[in-house]
Write an enzyme that holds these catalytic residues in place. Structure first.
Site, PDB file in Angstrom:
ATOM      1  N   HIS A 128      -1.237   7.045  -6.265  1.00 11.13           N
ATOM      2  CA  HIS A 128      -1.750   6.370  -7.223  1.00 11.13           C
ATOM      3  C   HIS A 128      -0.975   5.381  -7.751  1.00 11.13           C
ATOM      4  CE1 HIS A 128       0.239   9.037  -9.878  1.00 11.13           C
ATOM      5  NE2 HIS A 128      -0.305   8.296 -10.842  1.00 11.13           N
TER       6      HIS A 128
ATOM      7  N   SER B 290      -2.358   1.047   9.087  1.00 15.49           N
ATOM      8  CA  SER B 290      -1.946  -0.380   9.028  1.00 15.49           C
ATOM      9  C   SER B 290      -2.368  -0.660  10.141  1.00 15.49           C
ATOM     10  CB  SER B 290      -0.386  -0.405   8.762  1.00 15.49           C
ATOM     11  OG  SER B 290      -0.034  -1.787   9.084  1.00 15.49           O
ATOM     12  N   SER B 291      -2.401  -2.224  10.204  1.00 11.04           N
ATOM     13  CA  SER B 291      -2.834  -3.102  11.421  1.00 11.04           C
ATOM     14  C   SER B 291      -1.658  -3.052  12.347  1.00 11.04           C
ATOM     15  CB  SER B 291      -3.315  -4.373  11.140  1.00 11.04           C
ATOM     16  OG  SER B 291      -2.506  -5.030  10.465  1.00 11.04           O
ATOM     17  N   CYS B 292      -0.495  -2.486  12.168  1.00 12.48           N
ATOM     18  CA  CYS B 292       0.642  -2.581  13.159  1.00 12.48           C
ATOM     19  C   CYS B 292       0.654  -1.693  13.964  1.00 12.48           C
ATOM     20  CB  CYS B 292       1.985  -2.683  12.331  1.00 12.48           C
ATOM     21  SG  CYS B 292       2.270  -1.098  11.514  1.00 12.48           S
TER      22      CYS B 292
ATOM     23  N   TYR C 235       7.145   2.857  11.688  1.00 18.44           N
ATOM     24  CA  TYR C 235       6.140   2.748  10.856  1.00 18.44           C
ATOM     25  C   TYR C 235       4.836   2.832  11.731  1.00 18.44           C
ATOM     26  CZ  TYR C 235       2.843   1.869   6.856  1.00 18.44           C
ATOM     27  OH  TYR C 235       2.050   2.006   6.088  1.00 18.44           O
TER      28      TYR C 235
ATOM     29  N   LYS D 242       1.931   5.914  11.787  1.00 22.30           N
ATOM     30  CA  LYS D 242       0.627   5.792  11.375  1.00 22.30           C
ATOM     31  C   LYS D 242      -0.326   6.125  12.552  1.00 22.30           C
ATOM     32  CE  LYS D 242       0.896   4.864   7.125  1.00 22.30           C
ATOM     33  NZ  LYS D 242       0.356   5.833   6.060  1.00 22.30           N
TER      34      LYS D 242
ATOM     35  N   HIS E 100       6.556  -7.621   1.659  1.00 17.96           N
ATOM     36  CA  HIS E 100       5.823  -8.243   2.581  1.00 17.96           C
ATOM     37  C   HIS E 100       5.845  -9.586   2.380  1.00 17.96           C
ATOM     38  CE1 HIS E 100       4.271  -4.174   3.218  1.00 17.96           C
ATOM     39  NE2 HIS E 100       4.323  -4.543   4.473  1.00 17.96           N
TER      40      HIS E 100
ATOM     41  N   ASP F 239      10.055 -13.713  13.514  1.00 13.59           N
ATOM     42  CA  ASP F 239       8.760 -14.030  13.277  1.00 13.59           C
ATOM     43  C   ASP F 239       7.887 -12.901  13.195  1.00 13.59           C
ATOM     44  OD1 ASP F 239       8.460 -16.739  12.834  1.00 13.59           O
ATOM     45  OD2 ASP F 239       8.468 -17.286  15.174  1.00 13.59           O
TER      46      ASP F 239
END
Length: 312
Positions: free
Chosen positions: A12, A108-110, A137, A141, A180, A270
Site C-alpha cells: 500500500h 507487468s507487460s514485460c 523480473y 511475474k 522508470h 533502448d
C-alpha cells in the site's frame, strides 16, 4: 464487492498500492487492511500465512513487488527474481490456505516476448524470448500468473492476473538509478531547467515506442475488475496507444518549461523496441482509461515538486 468487505492491499505504500487504496476509499469501502514492510515481511512464508489466517480478508489486491527501471532490473537480477518469486508464492499459497478465494495479482507487460506482434494480446505469453534487460523480473511475474492459474484450476480459487503497461503518477519513484523512464525524465528535465542547462541527455536512441498509463486509471481498472466479479484469467491494462521516447521527452520538456535541446545517449540501452498492449478484453468488460497522457504528466510533475520541495 460489498462496501463492508475486508480488503487487504499488499504494497500500500508503493505507487500502485497507494492508488488502489485511494480508489477504494473514494468508492466508500470501509475495511481496508494494510501492513508496512516492517510489520509484515512478504518474503517470510510463516509470517504471511499467519497474517492471512488471522486477518482473513475477503479480497486481496496484490500490488507488492520489488520494482525498478532498466538499470535496476539488469544490475540486480538475482534480487528481482528471488524476492518477487517469494512474495507472490507466499501470498498465493497463504491466501489459499486461509480460504481466501478472491485476489487480483498485478504483474507487468514485460512478461511478453521482446519481439512479439503489436499490439500485444494476452495469448502471446510464452511465445518467444524475453527482453534480456528485465528477464529476471519478467520470469518472476510469469510465475505469478501461472501460480494464479494453477491454484484456480486445482483448488477452485478466483485469482485474476492483471498486466499493466508502463505506469506513472502520484507517489512514483524519481531515483535516477532505479526509476522508470517517465519519472526519470521528469526529474532530469526539472533539474536541467533549474540549472539553466542547454541540453537534456536522454538514454538510448529515442526511437523505442512506449505506452503509459496513469496509476489512478490503473487503480480504477483494478477495482472495476473486482467489482465485476471476474473469476480468473489474464487481462492487459493500458491505454491502447503509445509514443516514442523522443515524443515523451518533448512533452515533458513542454510541461516542465525547459527550452533546451535533447541529446540522445546511444551508448545506453533502448530495451524492447515497442511494447503496446491490446486492451480489448478489458474494454469489452466496459472499462476505458480517462486520464490523458498530458494531464497525467502535469499531475505527476506537481506531485514531484510537492514531494521533493524543489523550486519551480
Amino acid at each position: 464487492m460489498d462496501k463492508n468487505a475486508r480488503i487487504f492491499v499488499a504494497g500500500h505504500r508503493g505507487m500502485v498500492g497507494s492508488a488502489i487504496v485511494r480508489r477504494l476509499l473514494a468508492a466508500g469501502y470501509t475495511d481496508i487492511v494494510t501492513q508496512a514492510r516492517a510489520e509484515l515481511d512478504l518474503t517470510d512464508s510463516v509470517a504471511v500465512s499467519k497474517f492471512l489466517a488471522d486477518t482473513r480478508p475477503d479480497y486481496i489486491f496484490m500490488a507488492a513487488a520489488k520494482v525498478g527501471g532498466i538499470h535496476a532490473n539488469d544490475t540486480y537480477r538475482a534480487e528481482f527474481l528471488h524476492q518477487n518469486l517469494m512474495i507472490e508464492a507466499n501470498m498465493v499459497h497463504g491466501a489459499w490456505q486461509a480460504g481466501i478465494n478472491r485476489m487480483l495479482f498485478l504483474g507487468s507487460s514485460c512478461i511478453y516476448p521482446r519481439d512479439c506482434p503489436q499490439p500485444i494480446r494476452e495469448d502471446y505469453l510464452l511465445t518467444g524470448p524475453l527482453e534480456q534487460t528485465n528477464e529476471a523480473y519478467a520470469i518472476a511475474k510469469i510465475a505469478g500468473v501461472k501460480l494464479c492459474e494453477s491454484y484456480n484450476r486445482q483448488y477452485g480459487t478466483h485469482y485474476v492476473s492483471a498486466m499493466p503497461t508502463n505506469l506513472f503518477g502520484r507517489n512514483d519513484n524519481y531515483d535516477l538509478q532505479n526509476s522508470h523512464v517517465l519519472p526519470a525524465l521528469i526529474r532530469k528535465t526539472h533539474e536541467a531547467k533549474v540549472a539553466g542547462a542547454s541540453e537534456l541527455v536522454v538514454w538510448g536512441s529515442g526511437t523505442p515506442r512506449r505506452e503509459f498509463l496513469d496509476v489512478d486509471d490503473l487503480a480504477d481498472a483494478c477495482v472495476f475488475m473486482m467489482e465485476r466479479g471476474i473469476e480468473g484469467g489474464l487481462y492487459n491494462m493500458g491505454r491502447g496507444t503509445d509514443v516514442t521516447i523522443s515524443e515523451l521527452a518533448r512533452t515533458i520538456m513542454e510541461i516542465v518549461g525547459f527550452s533546451g535541446r535533447i541529446v540522445f545517449d546511444a551508448s545506453k540501452p533502448d530495451g524492447t523496441p515497442r511494447k503496446l498492449l491490446n486492451i480489448d478484453r478489458l474494454r469489452e468488460l466496459g472499462w476505458s482509461p480517462r486520464i490523458s497522457l498530458e494531464d497525467g504528466i502535469r499531475e505527476a510533475y506537481a506531485d514531484f515538486l510537492a514531494r521533493h520541495q524543489v523550486a519551480m
